[in-house]
Design a protein around this motif. Sequence first.
Motif, mmCIF file in Angstrom:
data_model
loop_
_atom_site.group_PDB
_atom_site.id
_atom_site.type_symbol
_atom_site.label_atom_id
_atom_site.label_comp_id
_atom_site.label_asym_id
_atom_site.label_seq_id
_atom_site.Cartn_x
_atom_site.Cartn_y
_atom_site.Cartn_z
ATOM 1 N N GLY A 1 0.811 -1.205 0.000
ATOM 2 C CA GLY A 1 0.000 0.000 0.000
ATOM 3 C C GLY A 1 0.848 1.260 0.000
ATOM 4 N N LEU A 2 2.023 1.180 0.618
ATOM 5 C CA LEU A 2 2.931 2.331 0.651
ATOM 6 C C LEU A 2 3.706 2.499 -0.655
ATOM 7 N N GLY A 3 3.682 1.475 -1.528
ATOM 8 C CA GLY A 3 4.363 1.593 -2.812
ATOM 9 C C GLY A 3 5.379 0.516 -3.114
ATOM 10 N N ALA A 4 5.540 -0.458 -2.222
ATOM 11 C CA ALA A 4 6.472 -1.554 -2.497
ATOM 12 C C ALA A 4 5.911 -2.445 -3.600
ATOM 13 N N ASP A 5 6.760 -2.797 -4.546
ATOM 14 C CA ASP A 5 6.371 -3.689 -5.640
ATOM 15 C C ASP A 5 6.636 -5.150 -5.287
ATOM 16 N N MET A 6 7.595 -5.378 -4.410
ATOM 17 C CA MET A 6 7.978 -6.718 -3.992
ATOM 18 C C MET A 6 8.324 -6.664 -2.510
ATOM 19 N N VAL A 7 8.313 -7.820 -1.858
ATOM 20 C CA VAL A 7 8.753 -7.889 -0.459
ATOM 21 C C VAL A 7 9.756 -9.018 -0.305
ATOM 22 N N ASN A 8 10.742 -8.780 0.551
ATOM 23 C CA ASN A 8 11.683 -9.821 0.944
ATOM 24 C C ASN A 8 11.178 -10.497 2.214
ATOM 25 N N VAL A 9 11.425 -11.779 2.345
ATOM 26 C CA VAL A 9 11.098 -12.491 3.584
ATOM 27 C C VAL A 9 12.355 -13.207 4.059
ATOM 28 N N ALA B 1 -0.969 -5.082 -5.443
ATOM 29 C CA ALA B 1 -0.373 -3.817 -5.844
ATOM 30 C C ALA B 1 -1.416 -2.728 -6.067
ATOM 31 N N LEU B 2 -2.676 -3.132 -6.225
ATOM 32 C CA LEU B 2 -3.748 -2.174 -6.471
ATOM 33 C C LEU B 2 -4.422 -1.714 -5.181
ATOM 34 N N VAL B 3 -3.952 -2.227 -4.052
ATOM 35 C CA VAL B 3 -4.439 -1.754 -2.754
ATOM 36 C C VAL B 3 -3.657 -0.490 -2.410
ATOM 37 N N GLY B 4 -4.318 0.642 -2.447
ATOM 38 C CA GLY B 4 -3.638 1.913 -2.206
ATOM 39 C C GLY B 4 -3.624 2.300 -0.735
ATOM 40 N N PRO B 5 -2.848 3.309 -0.392
ATOM 41 C CA PRO B 5 -2.745 3.725 1.011
ATOM 42 C C PRO B 5 -4.040 4.276 1.578
ATOM 43 N N LEU C 1 -3.633 5.234 5.922
ATOM 44 C CA LEU C 1 -2.200 5.224 5.675
ATOM 45 C C LEU C 1 -1.738 6.475 4.930
ATOM 46 N N ASP C 2 -2.532 6.934 3.966
ATOM 47 C CA ASP C 2 -2.134 8.122 3.208
ATOM 48 C C ASP C 2 -2.154 9.378 4.075
ATOM 49 N N GLU C 3 -3.018 9.405 5.089
ATOM 50 C CA GLU C 3 -3.058 10.547 5.990
ATOM 51 C C GLU C 3 -1.865 10.540 6.938
ATOM 52 N N ILE C 4 -1.507 9.360 7.433
ATOM 53 C CA ILE C 4 -0.394 9.257 8.384
ATOM 54 C C ILE C 4 0.909 9.729 7.747
ATOM 55 N N TYR C 5 1.145 9.290 6.501
ATOM 56 C CA TYR C 5 2.433 9.570 5.865
ATOM 57 C C TYR C 5 2.355 10.659 4.796
ATOM 58 N N ALA C 6 1.254 11.395 4.767
ATOM 59 C CA ALA C 6 1.091 12.548 3.863
ATOM 60 C C ALA C 6 1.329 12.174 2.404
ATOM 61 N N TYR C 7 0.765 11.047 1.985
ATOM 62 C CA TYR C 7 0.865 10.627 0.590
ATOM 63 C C TYR C 7 -0.112 11.427 -0.261
ATOM 64 N N LYS C 8 0.339 11.825 -1.442
ATOM 65 C CA LYS C 8 -0.529 12.503 -2.388
ATOM 66 C C LYS C 8 -1.348 11.485 -3.171
ATOM 67 N N PRO C 9 -2.480 11.899 -3.753
ATOM 68 C CA PRO C 9 -3.308 10.961 -4.532
ATOM 69 C C PRO C 9 -2.499 10.261 -5.623
ATOM 70 N N GLY C 10 -2.630 8.960 -5.699
ATOM 71 C CA GLY C 10 -1.916 8.185 -6.710
ATOM 72 C C GLY C 10 -0.613 7.590 -6.234
ATOM 73 N N TRP C 11 -0.020 8.149 -5.174
ATOM 74 C CA TRP C 11 1.220 7.577 -4.644
ATOM 75 C C TRP C 11 0.944 6.198 -4.046
ATOM 76 N N GLY C 12 1.865 5.304 -4.254
ATOM 77 C CA GLY C 12 1.713 3.949 -3.734
ATOM 78 C C GLY C 12 1.019 3.004 -4.689
ATOM 79 N N LEU C 13 0.503 3.527 -5.800
ATOM 80 C CA LEU C 13 -0.182 2.718 -6.810
ATOM 81 C C LEU C 13 0.630 2.696 -8.107
#
Length: 391
Positions: A236-244, A313-317, A332-344
């Motif tokens: 949701g924050l914009g990661a395309d992949m995750v490491n485990v 990947a289509l779950v936005g902040p 999430l977008d309010e907490i981190y001050a994301y602009k519309p479209g960021w994270g998608l």
Amino acid sequence: MSFGSLSGNAIEALNRGAAEAGCLHNTGEGAISPYHRKGGDLVYQIGTAYFGCRDAKGRFDIERLKDAVTGAPVRALEIKLSQGAKPGLGGVLPGAKVSAEIAETRGVPVGEDCVSPSRHAEFTDVDSMLDWVELLGEETGLPVGIKSAVGDLGFWHELADQMASTGRGVDFVTIDGGEGGTGASPLIFTDAVSLPFRLGFARVFPIFAERGLAEDVVFIGAGKLGLPDNAIVAMGLGADMVNVGREAMLAVGCIQAQRCHTDKCPTGVATQDKWLAHGLDPESKSHRVANYVRTLRRDLLKVSEAAGVEHPALVGPETIEVLETLSEGRRLDEIYAYKPGWGLPAEEDRAALVSLMEAHEETEVQTEGPPETAEPGSRGQQLTGSQPVTE
């Protein structure tokens, strides 16, 4: 999770599991061992000691790197700048653990302390780092990225500015949160140095987004993201992949005995003791790794469907709410001050994702109970002992 810190059997289990699940296997900074060549595609991590691509004096050798990536299924190169669990520190593999096999893999003398410096010798600033990134990409033909913990943001601003103005750049960025674990760091570093993933990532991503670079870089998240609730927030924050990391180690048998530093891991995961490592069967453990990855993917898809979209990947902040108390929460977008479209993803990428998901029907998991207790048999049958009984 390099060969050396982990046993050969553990590395083999991870690689076989990655091949079965169809995901990438990061080598860690300990180079490519024979146990990494069991079918899984690799991300070759280049650390400060240049293991596997160094000359006799420990300096980086481009020809050795080219030989390494030619002889293995390497899909990308990751330059490790720092690690979330121990930013600013190097490492030491004691000489007693440097066997002939490890020495050959890393390109170091047998029986001598194997030291990873705290910083790279091939570059000294962002400008020289980008020159080196371009060199690696041109010589190998592979995507080249960086892995780093997050502290002072000056480096990230300079990197993004140079990428925007010079045309040079990294292909991907791995943000490693301070939640990451290691058995080789003072507790003050593992507990309190470098920003947690969410805060660190949410400070770095906007730097690229504001300069129109977010779609030119693949963002990878790391730091306790192996559970679906954390992974979906990362995406949701914009990661395309995750490491485990730790979840995969648990899958191959880690019981968190916290004896990694003693070389006496009782389950054969973090040891070079042949007798202890013999107890870890790479074949059976590889299936557990693959099952874990498939389960994580399934859960992420189910959460996405519940949110009304086809892919994580289509779950936005704006879709994710973080509860601060039982009666109060913020998006999430309010907490981190994301602009519309960021994270998608970009519009064209979103459409491509939807088409891809529509073209591939998801295989529904059919069980009579939780996956860890599932028994064979058809739905509707009662279970008596270990055998299904038809009513």
